[in-house]
Design an enzyme around this catalytic site. Structure first.
Site, PDB file in Angstrom:
ATOM      1  N   ASP A  50     -52.464 -10.223  14.819  1.00 40.85           N
ATOM      2  CA  ASP A  50     -53.304 -10.408  13.641  1.00 40.85           C
ATOM      3  C   ASP A  50     -54.560 -11.277  14.260  1.00 40.85           C
ATOM      4  O   ASP A  50     -54.495 -12.453  14.990  1.00 40.85           O
ATOM      5  CB  ASP A  50     -52.560 -11.458  12.773  1.00 40.85           C
ATOM      6  CG  ASP A  50     -51.525 -10.778  11.937  1.00 40.85           C
ATOM      7  OD1 ASP A  50     -51.515  -9.877  11.337  1.00 40.85           O
ATOM      8  OD2 ASP A  50     -50.152 -11.038  12.315  1.00 40.85           O
ATOM      9  N   ASP A  65     -56.000 -15.506  19.233  1.00 44.02           N
ATOM     10  CA  ASP A  65     -56.741 -16.165  18.417  1.00 44.02           C
ATOM     11  C   ASP A  65     -56.405 -17.294  17.806  1.00 44.02           C
ATOM     12  O   ASP A  65     -57.363 -18.041  17.183  1.00 44.02           O
ATOM     13  CB  ASP A  65     -57.295 -15.066  17.339  1.00 44.02           C
ATOM     14  CG  ASP A  65     -56.367 -15.217  16.304  1.00 44.02           C
ATOM     15  OD1 ASP A  65     -54.989 -14.740  16.793  1.00 44.02           O
ATOM     16  OD2 ASP A  65     -56.548 -15.187  15.032  1.00 44.02           O
ATOM     17  N   ARG A 115     -44.684 -17.412   8.266  1.00 43.22           N
ATOM     18  CA  ARG A 115     -44.607 -17.283   6.757  1.00 43.22           C
ATOM     19  C   ARG A 115     -44.220 -18.549   6.296  1.00 43.22           C
ATOM     20  O   ARG A 115     -44.903 -18.952   5.132  1.00 43.22           O
ATOM     21  CB  ARG A 115     -43.847 -16.126   6.203  1.00 43.22           C
ATOM     22  CG  ARG A 115     -44.009 -15.412   4.781  1.00 43.22           C
ATOM     23  CD  ARG A 115     -43.280 -14.265   4.443  1.00 43.22           C
ATOM     24  NE  ARG A 115     -43.445 -13.297   5.791  1.00 43.22           N
ATOM     25  CZ  ARG A 115     -42.550 -12.336   5.580  1.00 43.22           C
ATOM     26  NH1 ARG A 115     -41.370 -12.480   4.874  1.00 43.22           N
ATOM     27  NH2 ARG A 115     -42.650 -11.635   6.555  1.00 43.22           N
ATOM     28  N   GLY A 117     -51.627 -17.797  12.710  1.00 49.65           N
ATOM     29  CA  GLY A 117     -50.588 -17.823  13.731  1.00 49.65           C
ATOM     30  C   GLY A 117     -49.471 -18.513  13.492  1.00 49.65           C
ATOM     31  O   GLY A 117     -48.559 -18.748  14.174  1.00 49.65           O
ATOM     32  N   ILE A 118     -49.311 -19.094  12.193  1.00 53.74           N
ATOM     33  CA  ILE A 118     -48.405 -19.949  11.551  1.00 53.74           C
ATOM     34  C   ILE A 118     -47.170 -19.086  10.851  1.00 53.74           C
ATOM     35  O   ILE A 118     -47.609 -18.113  10.030  1.00 53.74           O
ATOM     36  CB  ILE A 118     -48.846 -20.942  10.582  1.00 53.74           C
ATOM     37  CG1 ILE A 118     -49.846 -21.781  11.342  1.00 53.74           C
ATOM     38  CG2 ILE A 118     -47.629 -21.895  10.258  1.00 53.74           C
ATOM     39  CD1 ILE A 118     -49.559 -22.682  12.607  1.00 53.74           C
ATOM     40  N   ASP A 131     -51.568 -10.763  21.107  1.00 53.52           N
ATOM     41  CA  ASP A 131     -51.214 -11.134  19.702  1.00 53.52           C
ATOM     42  C   ASP A 131     -51.668 -10.118  18.812  1.00 53.52           C
ATOM     43  O   ASP A 131     -52.321  -9.188  19.496  1.00 53.52           O
ATOM     44  CB  ASP A 131     -51.845 -12.501  19.410  1.00 53.52           C
ATOM     45  CG  ASP A 131     -51.729 -13.021  17.936  1.00 53.52           C
ATOM     46  OD1 ASP A 131     -50.452 -13.042  17.422  1.00 53.52           O
ATOM     47  OD2 ASP A 131     -52.548 -13.205  17.175  1.00 53.52           O
ATOM     48  N   SER A 189     -45.680 -12.523  13.395  1.00 51.54           N
ATOM     49  CA  SER A 189     -45.388 -11.512  12.033  1.00 51.54           C
ATOM     50  C   SER A 189     -44.190 -11.126  12.033  1.00 51.54           C
ATOM     51  O   SER A 189     -43.946 -10.102  13.134  1.00 51.54           O
ATOM     52  CB  SER A 189     -46.743 -10.719  11.713  1.00 51.54           C
ATOM     53  OG  SER A 189     -46.335  -9.831  10.632  1.00 51.54           O
TER      54      SER A 189
HETATM   55  C1  G6P Z   1     -49.274 -14.157  12.004  1.00 53.61           C
HETATM   56  C2  G6P Z   1     -50.410 -14.536  11.159  1.00 53.61           C
HETATM   57  C3  G6P Z   1     -50.152 -15.481  10.296  1.00 53.61           C
HETATM   58  C4  G6P Z   1     -48.726 -15.188   9.480  1.00 53.61           C
HETATM   59  C5  G6P Z   1     -47.730 -14.819  10.503  1.00 53.61           C
HETATM   60  C6  G6P Z   1     -46.620 -14.363   9.909  1.00 53.61           C
HETATM   61  O1  G6P Z   1     -49.214 -15.146  13.170  1.00 53.61           O
HETATM   62  O2  G6P Z   1     -51.536 -15.156  12.095  1.00 53.61           O
HETATM   63  O3  G6P Z   1     -51.264 -15.856   9.312  1.00 53.61           O
HETATM   64  O4  G6P Z   1     -48.460 -16.180   8.439  1.00 53.61           O
HETATM   65  O5  G6P Z   1     -48.239 -13.947  11.530  1.00 53.61           O
HETATM   66  O6  G6P Z   1     -46.649 -13.212   9.173  1.00 53.61           O
HETATM   67  P1  G6P Z   1     -45.447 -12.410   8.169  1.00 53.61           P
HETATM   68  O7  G6P Z   1     -46.417 -11.166   8.388  1.00 53.61           O
HETATM   69  O8  G6P Z   1     -44.248 -12.400   8.881  1.00 53.61           O
HETATM   70  O9  G6P Z   1     -45.771 -13.009   7.128  1.00 53.61           O
HETATM   71 MG    MG Z   2     -53.375 -14.163  15.570  1.00 53.18          MG
END
Ligand code: G6P
Ligand code: MG
Length: 222
Positions: free
Chosen positions: A14, A174, A52, A49-50, A12, A120
């Protein structure tokens, strides 16, 4: 020589390779302050991990706010503009997880195939900014999938691109959603960080220096 169980390692991004958490937090906070919404570190932790839009929904629900789809797209766009600016202006290698560069180099030296599987949509921009693209033979981001973690789709797509079977993969994650996704994909999974904040993995690490890499590749565990 005994054959390794693990031929591919999937990361992963982030919170596993780089602490972008603080930039996600600061950009959601800028949006929340501008809109007069309540937002703090505890709520931010729930966004790990969620995707946007789903993250935005958590914040809206917390504040008891109803918004139309176009308003949601606008809010999420504002947050992403703040975030992209921080990636360009602030993100650097000092934000990376302790020992992760040496870990990537050591895996590469052993010809282990590497994939990055991140929800992300900015994953490729982060890799570019940190000059890490050359390490990964496969990248699957939030732009490439239909079903977010905890669905296994993103990890199965990563294994498919690397041309390996799920049981040959070891995933570093994580977030609870990510740990569930990797397990559902039939992969070995190591939790990164505090087990209390993301339960479900067999083993956890808090730094990469402590890993016995050859043992990890043999057993699929740390
Ligand atoms: C990762 C992060 C999340 C974030 C998601 C979407 O999973 O842990 O906190 O919301 O990515 O990221 P983005 O860069 O597409 O907004
Ligand atoms: Mg992560």
């Amino acid at each position: 020589m005994t054959k390794n169980l693990i031929t591919a390692v999937i990361f992963d991004l982030d919170g596993v390779i780089v602490f972008t958490d603080k930039y996600h937090y600061k950009s959601w906070k800028m949006l929340a302050d501008r809109m007069g919404w309540d937002f703090d570190e505890t709520l931010n932790h729930r966004l790990r991990g969620i995707p946007r839009l789903a993250s935005l929904q958590v914040i809206l629900d917390h504040n008891g706010i109803e918004a139309s789809d176009s308003e949601k797209a606008e809010y999420a766009g504002m947050k992403n503009d703040f975030y992209r600016k921080m990636l360009q202006e602030e993100l650097n290698r000092a934000d990376m997880y302790s020992g992760v560069m040496d870990f990537l180099d050591a895996l590469r030296a052993r010809n282990i195939r590497l994939a990055l599987c991140s929800s992300s949509k900015n994953a490729r921009a982060v890799l570019r900014k940190l000059r890490l693209e050359k390490y990964f033979q496969a990248v699957v981001s939030g732009n490439d999938i239909e079903h977010a973690k905890p669905d296994p789709q993103i990890f199965l797509a990563g294994a498919c691109k690397l041309e390996v079977e799920p049981e040959q993969c070891l995933v570093f994650e994580d977030a609870q959603a990510g740990i569930e996704a990797a397990s559902a994909a039939g992969m070995n999974v190591v939790g990164v960080g505090d087990p209390r904040s993301a339960p479900g993995a067999d083993k956890y690490i808090t730094d990469y220096e402590c890993i016995d890499i050859d043992d990890m590749l043999r057993t699929g565990n740390v």
